[in-house]
Design a protein around this motif. Structure first.
Motif: not given
Length: 218
Positions: A132-138, A148-158, A203-210
């Motif tokens: 359920g976390s959201y991450v940036d992938i670099r 290098e930035d690859i994808l932004y705010k991707i949800k980790v399904e599991d 993988y860089e973690l968002y502080c929260d999901n909102i």
């Protein structure tokens, strides 16, 4: 017959009448209770609805039921149901429950697929990444320290272990590698595959999901 005896007889008769009358009313109300409960309208299925079916108005009708038989998950408005997918088989005359429906915005797109990306356990724990976390992938390139930035705010399904078991499960095994389960479109997957050839994914973690979501990095 004396006046006193007459009065006593009348009182006894009145008493017996009242007792019999009370018993009769008690029997009637026990046998045929008056139901003062309010009725409400809910939505039920007019026919069997298979899992995965997009629900149309013709599959639905209103039915009046006692309020005490209804809980908050039971849908009362046909408009809230039309266009959603059934998450489970729904049978004729069944109540329609919100937990059995999938909104259109949550459907997978045609080009979306599940992919699994490895990361070392220390990095995963340090970032507190979980289901359920959201991450940036670099990308950290092999040629240097720059990322290098690859994808932004991707949800980790599991998050899985080496056997494919969810790490939050009691049956998960200890392993040095964790695997992130992601759902990505074709364009996003291609970016991941290309980046993985040139270095290590971070993988860089968002502080929260909102936190505000932005556009995918170009």
């Amino acid at each position: 017959m004396s006046k006193r005896l007459i009065i006593k007889t009348v009182l006894i008769c009145i008493g017996l009448f009242l007792i019999m009358d009370s018993a009769l009313f008690a029997y009637i109300f026990t046998k045929y209770p008056l139901n003062m409960e309010k009725q409400v309208s809910v939505v039920v299925a007019t026919a069997d609805i298979k899992k995965g079916t997009v629900i149309e108005e013709r599959f639905l009708r209103k039915k009046d039921v006692w309020e005490s038989t209804v809980n908050s998950s039971i849908e009362r408005d046909i408009g809230n149901i039309e266009g959603k997918k059934a998450l489970t088989d729904i049978y004729k005359d069944d109540y329609i429950r919100s937990c059995d429906l999938l909104e259109k915005k949550d459907w997978y797109k045609d080009d979306e697929r599940i992919i699994v990306l490895p990361t070392n356990m220390e990095e995963r724990l340090a970032n507190l990444i979980r289901k359920g976390s959201y991450v940036d992938i670099r990308l950290q390139k092999d040629s240097g320290e720059a990322t290098e930035d690859i994808l932004y705010k991707i949800k980790v399904e599991d998050v899985l272990d080496e056997t494919g078991t969810a790490l939050d499960s009691k049956s998960a095994v200890n392993s040095k590698t964790a695997y992130f389960k992601l759902v990505l479109g074709k364009k996003e997957r291609q970016k991941i595959y290309s980046a993985a050839k040139n270095g290590r994914l971070i993988y860089e973690l968002y502080c929260d999901n909102i936190q505000k979501s932005g556009e995918e990095f170009k």
